[in-house]
Scaffold this active site. Sequence first.
Site, PDB file in Angstrom:
ATOM      1  CB  ALA A 114      46.001  86.556  66.210  1.00 22.50           C
ATOM      2  CG  HIS A 115      49.564  85.496  69.936  1.00 30.59           C
ATOM      3  ND1 HIS A 115      50.890  85.993  70.199  1.00 30.59           N
ATOM      4  CD2 HIS A 115      48.873  86.640  69.886  1.00 30.59           C
ATOM      5  CE1 HIS A 115      50.646  87.112  70.394  1.00 30.59           C
ATOM      6  NE2 HIS A 115      49.637  87.749  70.069  1.00 30.59           N
ATOM      7  CG  ASN A 116      47.473  83.559  73.978  1.00 27.40           C
ATOM      8  OD1 ASN A 116      48.705  83.673  73.080  1.00 27.40           O
ATOM      9  ND2 ASN A 116      47.749  82.702  74.926  1.00 27.40           N
ATOM     10  CD  GLN A 133      54.187  84.539  70.414  1.00 32.15           C
ATOM     11  OE1 GLN A 133      53.016  84.436  70.597  1.00 32.15           O
ATOM     12  NE2 GLN A 133      54.790  85.702  70.969  1.00 32.15           N
TER      13      GLN A 133
END
Lengths: 319, 319, 319
Positions: free
Chosen positions: B230-232, B189
């Site tokens: 969470a991511h993004n 990531q």
Amino acid sequence: MTYKLSQIAETIGLDYQGRDIDIDGIHTLSEASPSQLSFFNDAKYASQLSKTKAGAVLIDAKHAKLLPETSIALITDEPYLKLALASRLFTQKITTKGDVPKRGKNCDIDVQVRFGKNVTLGDNVTILAGCYLGDNVTVGSNTLLHPNVTLYHGTQIGERCIIHSGTVIGSDGYGFAHTRTGEHVKIYQNGNAVIEDDVEIGANCTIDRAVFGTTYVRKGTKIDNLIQIAHNCDVGEHCLFASQVGLSGSSTLGRNVVMGGQSATTGHLSIGDFSTLVGRCVATKSLEGGKTYGGFPAIEHRMWLRLQAKISGLIKKKK
Amino acid sequence: MTYKLSQIAETIGLDYQGRDIDIDGIHTLSEASPSQLSFFNDAKYASQLSKTKAGAVLIDAKHAKLLPETSIALITDEPYLKLALASRLFTQKITTKGDVPKRGKNCDIDVQVRFGKNVTLGDNVTILAGCYLGDNVTVGSNTLLHPNVTLYHGTQIGERCIIHSGTVIGSDGYGFAHTRTGEHVKIYQNGNAVIEDDVEIGANCTIDRAVFGTTYVRKGTKIDNLIQIAHNCDVGEHCLFASQVGLSGSSTLGRNVVMGGQSATTGHLSIGDFSTLVGRCVATKSLEGGKTYGGFPAIEHRMWLRLQAKISGLIKKKK
Amino acid sequence: MTYKLSQIAETIGLDYQGRDIDIDGIHTLSEASPSQLSFFNDAKYASQLSKTKAGAVLIDAKHAKLLPETSIALITDEPYLKLALASRLFTQKITTKGDVPKRGKNCDIDVQVRFGKNVTLGDNVTILAGCYLGDNVTVGSNTLLHPNVTLYHGTQIGERCIIHSGTVIGSDGYGFAHTRTGEHVKIYQNGNAVIEDDVEIGANCTIDRAVFGTTYVRKGTKIDNLIQIAHNCDVGEHCLFASQVGLSGSSTLGRNVVMGGQSATTGHLSIGDFSTLVGRCVATKSLEGGKTYGGFPAIEHRMWLRLQAKISGLIKKKK
């Protein structure tokens, strides 16, 4: 911290010219003392207006006449927003300044523990590395703090407690007033959190300090990991909470309440003594004691089982 | 970090003999620049192939002809797995090496705070014990980090933010490619997380860094405890999240979205401005703004209330 | 720790005059060795009585005759409560005493990491600031601990693992016996937690140590943030858990089990290999492998979708 009422009015942008008094805090209508400021924001509390002992009240013009003579009306059409602005005046500044704690006999404190000012530890207290105890924290005798526990200022922990790693006690409750343009103004959380004797709290839990007054976890209660207890909750004695439970603000639980995994309450309600909420149950209103509940919204568990059977039947019949 | 395309191909086990270019990162088809590698793994993005500006693309033989001439095809029948292998090349090595941060005026930093390299703090920043700020972190003026907060490398925190204890920002998003034998290969990531001005984040929250690009929490948003972003994700301005909310990856929220306790989104969707999701609601697809939703899957709240009444009726009638 | 059986009996308030033996631990009927104490508390385990190898068993008078001659009966009408009292004898005292760990080559350990006694690190281990590793912890080669990770005593971490910030491994499982007056007596959790090779664990997770024996997270499993794995779980190889999953105690998962966001298990059940539980699913009993499940209680996903459609239909028809 004490301010002149006129000072407070000026700080929060209100025009006030009347009698001046000393104000040393903020509280609800029912709890405020003559030296405290209160606020009226919700028609359902109108009956409390005539009985309040608050020295001054943030209130709209229409309701101001319901206040007793002993309470000064600070007239505003945004009492909750003004409350938020005033709350900032009474908050303790957070700094890195600390001091050596007062401590009883035979304490075992890691060198990598940080203390604020005026911390008091009982006898035989064990505190492992990475813990932080803010100003005015007290920890009772024979209590054990595992590594990386954070106790915000004013938190009180009883005797023979065990607090597991990563747990945070006394962090700010979640309270904001909202401007007309949709911004959120912090209501500083100037209460505290009290954990009574013989409580065990699992890892990575969060127990918020009260906005006013105190958030309580009462004697003998045992809670598992990753649990949220919001501001102004009062968790009774000998309760049991399985993992990932979430209590919303101002939930009052009786004694020996059992909360199953991932169960929850919405705020401002009471759960009676010896109730059980099974896993995933959500109490959306006050629940009578001595019963077992399931579902969202919570109903009696035996009804919920019948309901589940009915629901399953919707497809089983068709098969 | 820059590599020759031929080097990357070799590292990830692909045979590539064509024109060689410099590659300095990885991104999606729509966002990749001519010096970046991209990947094609999902038929629903086929329309993006002809428009991509990526310097090179991991792609199966069949679709490779859809790429523009400016994009080199790296042919593979496992583009996602190869992406995972390539991502490792662009990740920052995590070390304990640190440095003294650049800091503005009147900062109050505990001696037990650890900094990576090239950290920048604004004026009046307060950081309590046990916090960790990785390489290249920036913290804006008047921001307060309570004890035991972790900011991974590259995290940016705005001005006047409050981050409560135990919160982790910029940890790795949850992304893996899968081998044919059921093993999982980490997609490093390499993005970051940005928290804009006037944000408050409760205790023990987790906000993951982006896989590519940035995870955002926008200006004025206030989130409670034990929340997962969470991511993004891109959380809009002035949102409010109650405790234990979970946003799955690539959830995009508009402004003033309210998420009730334990509510959630599944990934890759949008929630419109001024929406409310009540407690326990799960958005499984994009939701129009300005409305209140409940249930799982989310429907309009007034419909959900009708549905709940119907469901309750299944047993009440029979009583 | 070894005690005479007569000592244990005296400590927990039982009258025992028979043959004396050395007892060095506590375990279940099926697992206890001749030098261990066990207990019989639940009729469903009656079939195990005749086969137990336990040196002594806390048991009610009625069932005592079912024990083999090799097992001494400690007669009590509160065997579970007596177990709790006895468990305390076998627990390790938690202290701040530490030591320099044994370490392999090229380790990168922050100065603000604290170690208990007898910690062993492999080669190329990286441990960032604020981590705590209790007595007898082992960490395999090439493993990375991000800041503020807590590993309780006896925890074992494999090779090539990544543990994200705020995660707590090996904290006490949630186990209590109850007195007749509704108080809870801690069952000391004297087992441990083992994380095998190639596991990645997200931020602010909690993985509890076993009450007896070991809690396992097997090889190659990847778990997201804010996840609860209770005592005595056994999570198989190459599982995937999305955020906020909660496993109750003694959940045994096969390999490649996928758990969606906020899904959960109730305790003492098995989930077969290659199962998927979608988001919010709750397994309330053992589930066969190779299938996809949804809902609470979990049913096959395709049935759950049909059920959801039926439920939605309850109001749509009426519209």
